[in-house]
Design a protein around this motif. Structure first.
Motif, short mmCIF file in Angstrom:
data_model
loop_
_atom_site.label_atom_id
_atom_site.label_comp_id
_atom_site.label_asym_id
_atom_site.label_seq_id
_atom_site.Cartn_x
_atom_site.Cartn_y
_atom_site.Cartn_z
N PRO A 1 -10.78 2.54 4.27
CA PRO A 1 -10.16 1.46 5.04
C PRO A 1 -9.73 0.30 4.14
O PRO A 1 -10.36 0.00 3.13
N VAL A 2 -8.63 -0.34 4.51
CA VAL A 2 -8.20 -1.60 3.90
C VAL A 2 -7.61 -2.47 5.00
O VAL A 2 -6.90 -1.99 5.87
N TYR A 3 -7.92 -3.76 4.95
CA TYR A 3 -7.40 -4.69 5.95
C TYR A 3 -5.98 -5.10 5.63
O TYR A 3 -5.61 -5.27 4.47
N ALA A 4 -5.18 -5.29 6.67
CA ALA A 4 -3.89 -5.96 6.50
C ALA A 4 -4.16 -7.42 6.16
O ALA A 4 -5.19 -7.97 6.52
N PRO A 5 -3.24 -8.09 5.45
CA PRO A 5 -3.49 -9.47 5.04
C PRO A 5 -3.75 -10.43 6.19
O PRO A 5 -4.47 -11.42 6.01
N ASP A 6 -3.18 -10.16 7.36
CA ASP A 6 -3.41 -11.06 8.50
C ASP A 6 -4.72 -10.76 9.22
O ASP A 6 -5.09 -11.47 10.17
N GLY A 7 -5.43 -9.72 8.79
CA GLY A 7 -6.72 -9.39 9.39
C GLY A 7 -6.66 -8.75 10.76
O GLY A 7 -7.69 -8.50 11.37
N ARG A 8 -5.45 -8.44 11.23
CA ARG A 8 -5.32 -7.92 12.60
C ARG A 8 -5.36 -6.40 12.68
O ARG A 8 -5.54 -5.84 13.76
N SER A 9 -5.17 -5.74 11.56
CA SER A 9 -5.15 -4.28 11.57
C SER A 9 -5.82 -3.73 10.32
O SER A 9 -6.01 -4.45 9.32
N ILE A 10 -6.16 -2.45 10.36
CA ILE A 10 -6.78 -1.75 9.25
C ILE A 10 -5.99 -0.50 8.95
O ILE A 10 -5.65 0.27 9.87
N TYR A 11 -5.65 -0.31 7.69
CA TYR A 11 -5.06 0.94 7.23
C TYR A 11 -6.19 1.83 6.73
O TYR A 11 -7.16 1.34 6.13
N PHE A 12 -6.06 3.13 6.92
CA PHE A 12 -7.11 4.04 6.47
C PHE A 12 -6.53 5.44 6.30
O PHE A 12 -5.38 5.71 6.66
N VAL A 13 -7.34 6.33 5.74
CA VAL A 13 -6.94 7.71 5.52
C VAL A 13 -7.71 8.61 6.48
O VAL A 13 -8.92 8.45 6.67
N SER A 14 -7.01 9.55 7.08
CA SER A 14 -7.64 10.48 8.01
C SER A 14 -6.98 11.85 7.90
O SER A 14 -5.78 11.95 7.63
N ASP A 15 -7.79 12.88 8.11
CA ASP A 15 -7.23 14.24 8.17
C ASP A 15 -7.20 14.74 9.62
O ASP A 15 -7.16 15.95 9.86
N GLY B 1 -4.88 14.96 11.54
CA GLY B 1 -3.70 15.78 11.79
C GLY B 1 -3.68 17.07 10.99
O GLY B 1 -2.70 17.80 11.02
N GLY B 2 -4.75 17.33 10.24
CA GLY B 2 -4.85 18.55 9.46
C GLY B 2 -4.89 18.33 7.97
O GLY B 2 -5.46 19.14 7.23
N ALA B 3 -4.28 17.25 7.49
CA ALA B 3 -4.29 16.92 6.07
C ALA B 3 -4.35 15.41 5.93
O ALA B 3 -3.96 14.68 6.85
N PRO B 4 -4.85 14.90 4.80
CA PRO B 4 -4.99 13.44 4.65
C PRO B 4 -3.66 12.70 4.73
O PRO B 4 -2.72 13.03 4.02
N GLN B 5 -3.61 11.71 5.60
CA GLN B 5 -2.47 10.82 5.73
C GLN B 5 -2.97 9.40 5.98
O GLN B 5 -4.13 9.19 6.36
N VAL B 6 -2.09 8.42 5.77
CA VAL B 6 -2.44 7.03 6.00
C VAL B 6 -2.09 6.65 7.43
O VAL B 6 -1.00 6.96 7.92
N TYR B 7 -3.04 5.99 8.09
CA TYR B 7 -2.88 5.53 9.47
C TYR B 7 -3.14 4.03 9.53
O TYR B 7 -3.73 3.45 8.62
N ARG B 8 -2.73 3.44 10.65
CA ARG B 8 -3.00 2.03 10.91
C ARG B 8 -3.52 1.89 12.32
O ARG B 8 -3.04 2.55 13.25
N MET B 9 -4.49 0.99 12.50
CA MET B 9 -5.05 0.75 13.84
C MET B 9 -5.44 -0.72 13.97
O MET B 9 -5.64 -1.40 12.96
N PRO B 10 -5.53 -1.23 15.20
CA PRO B 10 -5.99 -2.61 15.38
C PRO B 10 -7.40 -2.79 14.85
O PRO B 10 -8.21 -1.86 14.85
N VAL B 11 -7.71 -4.00 14.38
CA VAL B 11 -9.02 -4.24 13.81
C VAL B 11 -10.14 -4.10 14.84
O VAL B 11 -11.30 -3.89 14.49
N THR B 12 -9.78 -4.19 16.10
CA THR B 12 -10.76 -4.04 17.17
C THR B 12 -10.95 -2.58 17.59
O THR B 12 -11.74 -2.29 18.48
N GLY B 13 -10.20 -1.68 16.95
CA GLY B 13 -10.25 -0.27 17.35
C GLY B 13 -9.04 0.06 18.22
O GLY B 13 -8.16 -0.77 18.44
N GLY B 14 -8.99 1.28 18.69
CA GLY B 14 -7.86 1.69 19.52
C GLY B 14 -7.16 2.88 18.94
O GLY B 14 -7.68 3.57 18.06
#
Length: 427
Positions: A289-303, A305-318
């Motif tokens: 995980p890494v935070y966006a500079p405004d602190g409102r979202s988190i970028y992270f890596v997830s598989d 979808g079958g293979a590792p890709q970068v995703y983004r989600m709200p910092v509160t989840g969702g």
């Protein structure tokens, strides 16, 4: 093996594979490439620096060249100048320089060094100002970096990053070391030495603390280290794996990857410790995980979808949104402090290459020709990226401009160098 770490070096660290002996002494800077809009400047040797432990003018020149924004012009004549000299700008104009830096280094009676400089606009013949620093011998390099910061800001209008710091890890024989160094890789100080792997150093937003993962308990555990005092505290030691810490911009919270409930998922935890709060609920592995500079979202890596890709989600989840679509294997996201760029590593035909994506457009391109890139991290002014790679059979730290045109190798004398993270502006 740490199941939730796709980065190849973290796997190596988890397995404890032996590497060559590292160097934590001097790095050298090798700048390669040609930028399209570099500012030509000249700097003359500072008066008195021949007897100084550090060659101030050389450090300033290397800083500015490494930024990719400047091109050094050799002095047209062998001049002796200092900050009190008013230069004849004609030969400097004819040599193609737009600006000129001169200064002096004087040893004071109390053992400190008085470092002074002045910057001139050669085109207009204007004095752009100067500064002076009375510093100990150990702070001479810092004074040079601050001078480079002054010059960079005066001539570009943006804040310089040369007096900031980087953290990185080395492996030599049975020992791992976490180092804090100047932004050019010099002046490295050991923050932690351990016979067990150390991975994932992450600076807090104020530069006072480093979070990292240590295997000294024979499992990955997250600690927070106070850089000034060397004190540290345990942050996450839950059942299973505890890894991939990332600070929120306000410094109050960290995102971590935990496997306490089975699979590796994202959680947030108070910087002072306590019970973590789960963010993701997937059947796959969610990590880095890494935070966006405004602190409102988190970028992270997830598989997921079958293979590792970068995703983004709200910092509160969702519900996460996929960010990378080109390539089947994308890991190690880093978001620029201005929020415009995403750096990540993509596997292309079996080779790991550093990519940069402009987030508004979603266009990502490879900016290196190496094959084993990892762990990108942005400079606090968003203009440079530091990353680890392997070139000519040697481990190295590199910096690159966002277009990949200017690269600087911070090359040690040997050893396994990994996991760089660029600290924030000094406050």
């Amino acid at each position: 093996m740490v199941r939730d770490c796709w980065r190849r070096r973290q796997v190596i660290a988890a397995l404890g594979v032996t590497a060559a002996v590292p160097s934590w002494a001097q790095f050298r800077v090798e700048v390669t490439g040609v930028g399209l809009t570099q500012l030509p400047f000249a700097i003359v040797p500072f008066r008195g620096e021949a007897g100084s432990p550090e060659k101030i003018s050389a450090i300033i020149r290397a800083d500015l060249e490494r930024s990719g924004q400047f091109r050094a012009i050799e002095p047209p004549v062998n001049l002796v100048m200092d900050e009190t000299s008013r230069p004849d700008v004609t030969p400097w104009r004819q040599a193609g320089s737009d600006s000129l830096v001169a200064g002096s280094v004087t040893r004071l009676a109390d053992g400190r060094h008085d470092v002074r400089f002045r910057l001139w606009d050669v085109v207009r013949g204007q004095d752009l100002g100067g500064q002076s620093y009375a510093v100990t011998q150990g702070d001479l390099r810092l004074a040079a970096h601050r001078i480079a910061d002054f010059i960079y800001e005066k001539l570009t209008g943006e804040r310089g990053i040369f007096s900031t710091r980087i953290a990185y890890v080395t492996k030599g024989g049975p020992r791992y070391n976490l180092w804090v160094a100047d932004a050019d890789g010099e002046n490295a100080q050991s923050a932690l030495a351990s016979p067990e792997p150390i991975i994932s150093p992450a600076w807090s937003s104020n530069g006072a603390q480093l979070a990292y993962v240590s295997f000294e308990s024979r499992k990955p555990v997250v600690y927070v280290h106070e850089v000034a005092t060397g004190r540290r505290r345990l942050l996450a030691n839950f059942r299973g794996s505890n890894s991939a810490p990332a600070w929120a911009p306000d410094g109050r919270t960290l995102a971590v990857t935990l496997s306490r409930e089975g699979g590796s998922q994202l959680y947030t935890i108070d910087a002072g410790g306590g019970e973590p709060r789960r963010l993701t609920q997937s059947a796959g592995i969610d990590t880095e995980p890494v935070y966006a500079p405004d602190g409102r979202s988190i970028y992270f890596v997830s598989d997921r979808g079958g293979a590792p890709q970068v995703y983004r989600m709200p910092v509160t989840g969702g519900s996460p949104q996929r960010v990378t679509f080109t390539g089947s294997y994308n890991i190690s996201p880093s978001v620029s402090p201005d929020g415009r760029w995403l750096a990540y590593v993509s596997r292309v035909q079996g080779q790991f290459k550093l990519h940069v994506m402009e987030l508004p457009s979603g266009n990502g391109v490879a900016i290196t020709d190496s094959t084993a890139d990892e762990s990108p991290s942005f400079a606090p002014n968003s203009r440079l990226i530091v990353y680890a790679t392997r070139q000519n059979g040697r481990e190295a730290l590199m910096t690159t401009t966002l277009d990949g045109k200017i690269k600087a190798r911070l090359a040690g004398q040997g050893g396994d160098i990994r996991e760089p993270d660029w600290g924030p502006f000094q406050r």
